[in-house]
Design a protein around this motif. Structure first.
Motif, PDB file in Angstrom:
ATOM      1  N   LEU A 104       0.824  -1.205   0.000  1.00  0.00           N
ATOM      2  CA  LEU A 104       0.000   0.000   0.000  1.00  0.00           C
ATOM      3  C   LEU A 104       0.861   1.259   0.000  1.00  0.00           C
ATOM      4  O   LEU A 104       0.514   2.262  -0.630  1.00  0.00           O
ATOM      5  CB  LEU A 104      -0.941  -0.009   1.207  1.00  0.00           C
ATOM      6  CG  LEU A 104      -2.058  -1.051   1.173  1.00  0.00           C
ATOM      7  CD1 LEU A 104      -2.828  -1.050   2.476  1.00  0.00           C
ATOM      8  CD2 LEU A 104      -3.004  -0.793   0.002  1.00  0.00           C
ATOM      9  N   ILE A 105       1.989   1.224   0.706  1.00  0.00           N
ATOM     10  CA  ILE A 105       2.901   2.373   0.690  1.00  0.00           C
ATOM     11  C   ILE A 105       3.419   2.598  -0.730  1.00  0.00           C
ATOM     12  O   ILE A 105       3.500   3.737  -1.209  1.00  0.00           O
ATOM     13  CB  ILE A 105       4.069   2.159   1.676  1.00  0.00           C
ATOM     14  CG1 ILE A 105       3.555   2.219   3.118  1.00  0.00           C
ATOM     15  CG2 ILE A 105       5.155   3.213   1.464  1.00  0.00           C
ATOM     16  CD1 ILE A 105       4.603   1.857   4.166  1.00  0.00           C
ATOM     17  N   ALA A 106       3.775   1.507  -1.412  1.00  0.00           N
ATOM     18  CA  ALA A 106       4.242   1.622  -2.792  1.00  0.00           C
ATOM     19  C   ALA A 106       3.143   2.193  -3.701  1.00  0.00           C
ATOM     20  O   ALA A 106       3.392   3.095  -4.513  1.00  0.00           O
ATOM     21  CB  ALA A 106       4.705   0.262  -3.306  1.00  0.00           C
ATOM     22  N   GLU A 107       1.924   1.664  -3.547  1.00  0.00           N
ATOM     23  CA  GLU A 107       0.802   2.138  -4.356  1.00  0.00           C
ATOM     24  C   GLU A 107       0.505   3.611  -4.086  1.00  0.00           C
ATOM     25  O   GLU A 107       0.146   4.365  -4.985  1.00  0.00           O
ATOM     26  CB  GLU A 107      -0.447   1.303  -4.056  1.00  0.00           C
ATOM     27  CG  GLU A 107      -0.436  -0.103  -4.618  1.00  0.00           C
ATOM     28  CD  GLU A 107      -0.890  -0.151  -6.064  1.00  0.00           C
ATOM     29  OE1 GLU A 107      -1.972   0.374  -6.373  1.00  0.00           O
ATOM     30  OE2 GLU A 107      -0.123  -0.690  -6.881  1.00  0.00           O
ATOM     31  N   SER A 108       0.668   4.030  -2.839  1.00  0.00           N
ATOM     32  CA  SER A 108       0.284   5.387  -2.440  1.00  0.00           C
ATOM     33  C   SER A 108       1.229   6.455  -2.981  1.00  0.00           C
ATOM     34  O   SER A 108       0.891   7.642  -2.940  1.00  0.00           O
ATOM     35  CB  SER A 108       0.220   5.483  -0.917  1.00  0.00           C
ATOM     36  OG  SER A 108       1.527   5.410  -0.344  1.00  0.00           O
ATOM     37  N   GLN A 109       2.394   6.071  -3.489  1.00  0.00           N
ATOM     38  CA  GLN A 109       3.330   7.069  -3.997  1.00  0.00           C
ATOM     39  C   GLN A 109       2.772   7.804  -5.215  1.00  0.00           C
ATOM     40  O   GLN A 109       3.179   8.934  -5.509  1.00  0.00           O
ATOM     41  CB  GLN A 109       4.671   6.411  -4.335  1.00  0.00           C
ATOM     42  CG  GLN A 109       5.353   5.747  -3.153  1.00  0.00           C
ATOM     43  CD  GLN A 109       5.410   6.638  -1.915  1.00  0.00           C
ATOM     44  OE1 GLN A 109       6.072   7.676  -1.917  1.00  0.00           O
ATOM     45  NE2 GLN A 109       4.714   6.228  -0.865  1.00  0.00           N
ATOM     46  N   SER A 110       1.846   7.185  -5.904  1.00  0.00           N
ATOM     47  CA  SER A 110       1.190   7.840  -7.043  1.00  0.00           C
ATOM     48  C   SER A 110      -0.294   8.081  -6.769  1.00  0.00           C
ATOM     49  O   SER A 110      -1.054   8.371  -7.697  1.00  0.00           O
ATOM     50  CB  SER A 110       1.347   6.987  -8.314  1.00  0.00           C
ATOM     51  OG  SER A 110       0.800   5.687  -8.116  1.00  0.00           O
ATOM     52  N   LEU A 118      -3.591   6.185   4.583  1.00  0.00           N
ATOM     53  CA  LEU A 118      -2.623   5.365   5.312  1.00  0.00           C
ATOM     54  C   LEU A 118      -2.087   6.119   6.508  1.00  0.00           C
ATOM     55  O   LEU A 118      -1.961   5.569   7.613  1.00  0.00           O
ATOM     56  CB  LEU A 118      -1.461   4.981   4.387  1.00  0.00           C
ATOM     57  CG  LEU A 118      -1.632   3.770   3.480  1.00  0.00           C
ATOM     58  CD1 LEU A 118      -0.413   3.640   2.569  1.00  0.00           C
ATOM     59  CD2 LEU A 118      -1.825   2.506   4.292  1.00  0.00           C
ATOM     60  N   HIS A 119      -1.748   7.386   6.306  1.00  0.00           N
ATOM     61  CA  HIS A 119      -1.197   8.186   7.400  1.00  0.00           C
ATOM     62  C   HIS A 119      -2.216   8.408   8.497  1.00  0.00           C
ATOM     63  O   HIS A 119      -1.933   8.188   9.679  1.00  0.00           O
ATOM     64  CB  HIS A 119      -0.708   9.537   6.868  1.00  0.00           C
ATOM     65  CG  HIS A 119      -0.249  10.463   7.950  1.00  0.00           C
ATOM     66  ND1 HIS A 119      -1.106  11.365   8.585  1.00  0.00           N
ATOM     67  CD2 HIS A 119       0.960  10.625   8.553  1.00  0.00           C
ATOM     68  CE1 HIS A 119      -0.434  12.027   9.507  1.00  0.00           C
ATOM     69  NE2 HIS A 119       0.815  11.607   9.509  1.00  0.00           N
ATOM     70  N   ASP A 120      -3.414   8.844   8.121  1.00  0.00           N
ATOM     71  CA  ASP A 120      -4.412   9.241   9.116  1.00  0.00           C
ATOM     72  C   ASP A 120      -5.020   8.059   9.862  1.00  0.00           C
ATOM     73  O   ASP A 120      -5.243   8.140  11.072  1.00  0.00           O
ATOM     74  CB  ASP A 120      -5.533  10.042   8.443  1.00  0.00           C
ATOM     75  CG  ASP A 120      -5.054  11.402   7.959  1.00  0.00           C
ATOM     76  OD1 ASP A 120      -3.934  11.806   8.327  1.00  0.00           O
ATOM     77  OD2 ASP A 120      -5.797  12.056   7.193  1.00  0.00           O
ATOM     78  N   HIS A 121      -5.282   6.969   9.155  1.00  0.00           N
ATOM     79  CA  HIS A 121      -6.061   5.883   9.749  1.00  0.00           C
ATOM     80  C   HIS A 121      -5.253   4.659  10.151  1.00  0.00           C
ATOM     81  O   HIS A 121      -5.770   3.792  10.862  1.00  0.00           O
ATOM     82  CB  HIS A 121      -7.179   5.460   8.790  1.00  0.00           C
ATOM     83  CG  HIS A 121      -8.139   6.564   8.473  1.00  0.00           C
ATOM     84  ND1 HIS A 121      -9.011   7.077   9.403  1.00  0.00           N
ATOM     85  CD2 HIS A 121      -8.338   7.279   7.341  1.00  0.00           C
ATOM     86  CE1 HIS A 121      -9.723   8.058   8.858  1.00  0.00           C
ATOM     87  NE2 HIS A 121      -9.337   8.197   7.607  1.00  0.00           N
ATOM     88  N   ILE A 122      -3.999   4.579   9.739  1.00  0.00           N
ATOM     89  CA  ILE A 122      -3.167   3.442  10.125  1.00  0.00           C
ATOM     90  C   ILE A 122      -1.962   3.922  10.934  1.00  0.00           C
ATOM     91  O   ILE A 122      -1.859   3.665  12.127  1.00  0.00           O
ATOM     92  CB  ILE A 122      -2.695   2.645   8.895  1.00  0.00           C
ATOM     93  CG1 ILE A 122      -3.883   2.206   8.031  1.00  0.00           C
ATOM     94  CG2 ILE A 122      -1.877   1.433   9.362  1.00  0.00           C
ATOM     95  CD1 ILE A 122      -4.849   1.267   8.721  1.00  0.00           C
ATOM     96  N   CYS A 123      -1.065   4.641  10.270  1.00  0.00           N
ATOM     97  CA  CYS A 123       0.187   5.048  10.928  1.00  0.00           C
ATOM     98  C   CYS A 123      -0.066   6.000  12.098  1.00  0.00           C
ATOM     99  O   CYS A 123       0.471   5.810  13.196  1.00  0.00           O
ATOM    100  CB  CYS A 123       1.112   5.707   9.907  1.00  0.00           C
ATOM    101  SG  CYS A 123       1.597   4.604   8.560  1.00  0.00           S
ATOM    102  N   ASN A 124      -0.870   7.022  11.880  1.00  0.00           N
ATOM    103  CA  ASN A 124      -1.099   8.010  12.932  1.00  0.00           C
ATOM    104  C   ASN A 124      -1.826   7.389  14.124  1.00  0.00           C
ATOM    105  O   ASN A 124      -1.517   7.697  15.275  1.00  0.00           O
ATOM    106  CB  ASN A 124      -1.908   9.187  12.386  1.00  0.00           C
ATOM    107  CG  ASN A 124      -1.952  10.340  13.360  1.00  0.00           C
ATOM    108  OD1 ASN A 124      -0.919  10.812  13.838  1.00  0.00           O
ATOM    109  ND2 ASN A 124      -3.154  10.808  13.674  1.00  0.00           N
ATOM    110  N   ARG A 125      -2.777   6.507  13.865  1.00  0.00           N
ATOM    111  CA  ARG A 125      -3.507   5.859  14.964  1.00  0.00           C
ATOM    112  C   ARG A 125      -2.559   5.058  15.839  1.00  0.00           C
ATOM    113  O   ARG A 125      -2.629   5.112  17.066  1.00  0.00           O
ATOM    114  CB  ARG A 125      -4.599   4.957  14.404  1.00  0.00           C
ATOM    115  CG  ARG A 125      -5.408   4.239  15.486  1.00  0.00           C
ATOM    116  CD  ARG A 125      -6.403   3.289  14.878  1.00  0.00           C
ATOM    117  NE  ARG A 125      -7.360   3.962  14.026  1.00  0.00           N
ATOM    118  CZ  ARG A 125      -8.293   3.336  13.311  1.00  0.00           C
ATOM    119  NH1 ARG A 125      -8.355   2.012  13.347  1.00  0.00           N
ATOM    120  NH2 ARG A 125      -9.135   3.998  12.567  1.00  0.00           N
TER     121      ARG A 125
END
Length: 207
Positions: A104-110, A118-125
């Motif tokens: 998902l990180i790879a996909e999110s680059q574009s 990803l930032h708000d609901h996974i990493c930040n949580r």
């Protein structure tokens, strides 16, 4: 026993199963909506009716099957809490959660929208639970001016670095060493008994 699942709920479950199983076999980049629909035995219009993009479908499965709410360790020191948390992080990143997260990180680059989710609901949580540990348990353990968010970056950053590169491998030993190294730089120095005894005033000499 209980009420039977509706057709929509059954279809949803089958689709989630299909995505979950396919991601164990290939990367998110190689998945297509057509292949997912075929694996689930549904039409592509069904997928697009519920999820407008493949990224939205992947995130839905990730939230439902993998991104469980992180636990809150019931421990009495920051070090013990961080050790338990980092061991959990390393365990998660070493399994399917980590594989899909890297995809998902790879996909999110574009895909800025996916990156924000990803930032708000996974990493930040997850990082907020660590910040709460640092702020809520014996703040006196750390040097004045210690920034909890930077501590989170120092802990999580190296773990995700290893995840994305694929080596060196993640392990519980690595998690323990990482926590120890980070705490070494921010913990208030506690003199050992020998050092403490040297700092005590000498008793007067008997005459």
């Amino acid at each position: 026993m209980g009420r039977p699942l509706s057709k929509a709920a059954q279809a949803h479950s089958v689709i989630m199963d299909a995505v979950y199983n396919m991601l164990q076999e290939k990367s998110a980049r190689d998945l297509t909506m057509e292949a997912i629909a075929k694996r689930a035995g549904v039409g592509k219009p069904t997928l697009y009716r519920w999820w407008r993009t493949k990224a939205a479908l992947l995130m839905a499965m990730f939230h439902e099957r993998l991104a469980h709410e992180p636990d809150s360790p019931s421990v009495t020191t920051v070090e013990a809490a961080l050790l338990r948390k980092m061991q959990r992080v390393v365990t998660d990143l070493s399994g399917l959660f980590g594989k899909v997260m890297a995809d998902l990180i790879a996909e999110s680059q574009s895909n800025p929208k996916l990156l924000r989710e990803l930032h708000d609901h996974i990493c930040n949580r997850r990082s907020q639970t660590v910040i709460a540990i640092i702020e809520g348990i014996r703040l006196g353990e750390f040097l004045p001016g210690t920034d909890p968010e930077l501590v989170v970056d120092m802990l999580f950053g190296p773990a995700y670095y290893r995840l994305l590169l694929g080596f060196p491998p993640l392990s519980r030993t690595y998690a323990d060493a990482l926590v120890a190294q980070v705490l070494q730089g921010i913990r208030v120095h506690q003199p050992d008994e020998a050092e403490a005894s040297r700092s005590l005033p000498s008793p007067p000499l008997a005459i």
